[in-house]
Enzyme design. Structure first.
Site, PDB file in Angstrom:
ATOM      1  N   CYS A   1     -75.459 -28.088   3.554  1.00  0.00           N
ATOM      2  CA  CYS A   1     -76.544 -28.868   2.933  1.00  0.00           C
ATOM      3  C   CYS A   1     -75.942 -30.188   2.475  1.00  0.00           C
ATOM      4  CB  CYS A   1     -77.157 -28.075   1.772  1.00  0.00           C
ATOM      5  SG  CYS A   1     -75.956 -27.601   0.504  1.00  0.00           S
TER       6      CYS A   1
ATOM      7  N   ARG B   1     -83.572 -36.287   5.681  1.00  0.00           N
ATOM      8  CA  ARG B   1     -82.134 -36.520   5.498  1.00  0.00           C
ATOM      9  C   ARG B   1     -81.362 -36.067   6.740  1.00  0.00           C
ATOM     10  NH1 ARG B   1     -79.726 -34.351   0.080  1.00  0.00           N
ATOM     11  NH2 ARG B   1     -78.015 -35.716   0.735  1.00  0.00           N
TER      12      ARG B   1
END
Length: 283
Positions: free
Chosen positions: A238, A180
Site C-alpha cells: 500500500c 494513486r
C-alpha cells in the site's frame, strides 16, 4: 481461528471468565499538517472514551520505526515493540482483540505485527469502535504486565526485491486508492504510480458502507477475480504498510494467505532506480 469478531461476540467474551486483552489503536492517515489543521489525536480520542478495559497503543510510536529510507511506517524495533505489548498486558497464552475508530487499518496493522511476531490468537473487532453499542469508559486501566516475547517470521514478509519478483511470478496487489495506483494523484509520496506488474485492489472494496468486512465468500470471489486463484503466491503493498495489512486481513478472512510488503510505495518511490508504472494497466 477467525481473524475477526463481531461486537456481540466481543461483549460476550469480555463478560466471560477469561476475557481477551483489548487494545485500542485509533489512528488516521493525516495530511492535516500541510493543510494547517491539527492532526488526528488517537490518544485524546481514547482518553475521551473507549471500550472498558482497553489499553491505548500508539501506531506511530509502537507499531512502526522512524520514517526514512525504509518508508513512512517501517517495521518497529522488536525490543521496543515487545516492551510496548507487554506494558499493554499482552501475553502469548491470552487472546488479543484489537480495534480502532472504524476504518480498520490501524487495527489490522496491530493484528499483522502480533501474528508476524508469533502471537497465536489475535482478532480484529469488525467495524471497530463504531460497531460497539455497549458502554464506553474514560477510566485508564492499569493492566498486569504481559509476557509476550516477539519471535518474527510467523507470517510471510516481502522486501522491495521480493515484491518486484512476486509481481512477475505470482500476484502482487496494490491496496491504495485507484487514482494513486494509476498515478493520477500522489498526495504523500515522491512519485505517483505503482510497482510494475502489480494489480489494483483498493482495500476500501473489502468492506461494506458500515466499515465491516464483506462475507468471506464475497471476499474470496473478489480476490479470485483479481488472480488469487491462479497465483501460487499472493502479496500486498500500500502506501506504508498500514492499509496493506488490512488487505492481508481481508485475504485471511477469505482463507487466502498473503505476504505483506511493509515498506510499500513510500519505500519503493524513494529509490529512483526502481521502475514505476502509471495508468490502469499493471505493466
Amino acid at each position: 481461528m477467525n481473524a475477526i469478531l463481531s461486537a456481540v461476540e466481543l461483549a460476550s467474551e469480555l463478560a466471560g471468565p477469561t476475557p481477551p486483552t483489548l487494545l485500542d489503536v485509533r489512528w488516521q492517515l493525516s495530511t492535516a499538517k500541510a493543510a494547517g489543521v491539527p492532526p488526528f489525536d488517537g490518544r485524546a480520542e481514547y482518553a475521551a472514551g473507549h471500550i472498558p478495559g482497553a489499553v491505548f497503543v500508539d501506531l506511530d510510536a509502537d507499531l512502526a520505526g522512524p520514517a526514512g529510507a525504509s518508508g513512512r511506517h517501517p517495521l518497529p524495533d522488536l525490543q521496543h515493540f515487545g516492551a510496548a505489548m507487554r506494558a499493554a498486558g499482552v501475553s502469548a497464552d491470552r487472546s488479543v482483540v484489537v480495534y480502532d475508530g472504524g476504518q480498520g487499518w490501524a487495527a489490522a496493522r496491530t493484528w499483522w505485527l502480533l501474528r508476524w511476531t508469533g502471537h497465536p490468537e489475535v482478532r480484529v473487532l469488525d467495524g471497530g469502535l463504531a460497531a460497539w453499542t455497549g458502554p464506553q469508559s474514560a477510566e485508564l486501566p492499569a493492566p498486569t504486565p504481559g509476557t509476550f516475547a516477539p519471535a518474527p517470521g510467523a507470517l510471510p514478509l516481502l522486501d522491495a526485491d521480493g515484491a518486484a519478483a512476486l509481481a512477475r511470478t505470482g500476484l502482487l496487489m496494490d491496496a491504495r486508492a485507484g487514482e494513486r495506483y494509476r498515478g493520477d494523484v500522489e498526495p504523500i509520496d515522491p512519485v505517483g504510480g505503482h510497482i510494475p506488474g502489480a494489480v489494483s485492489a483498493p482495500t476500501t472494496e473489502n468492506v461494506a458502507a458500515d466499515g465491516r468486512f464483506l462475507p468471506a465468500a464475497e471476499l474470496a470471489d473478489r480476490f479470485k477475480s483479481l488472480g488469487a486463484s491462479d497465483a501460487s503466491e499472493v502479496g500486498v503493498y500500500c502506501g506504508s504498510g498500514v492499509s496493506g495489512a488490512h488487505e492481508v486481513l481481508a485475504l485471511a478472512v477469505a482463507g487466502i494467505p498473503a505476504a505483506l510488503y511493509v515498506g510499500s510505495w513510500s519505500e519503493w518511490s524513494r529509490d529512483s532506480s526502481r521502475p514505476v508504472a502509471v495508468g490502469p494497466d499493471p505493466q
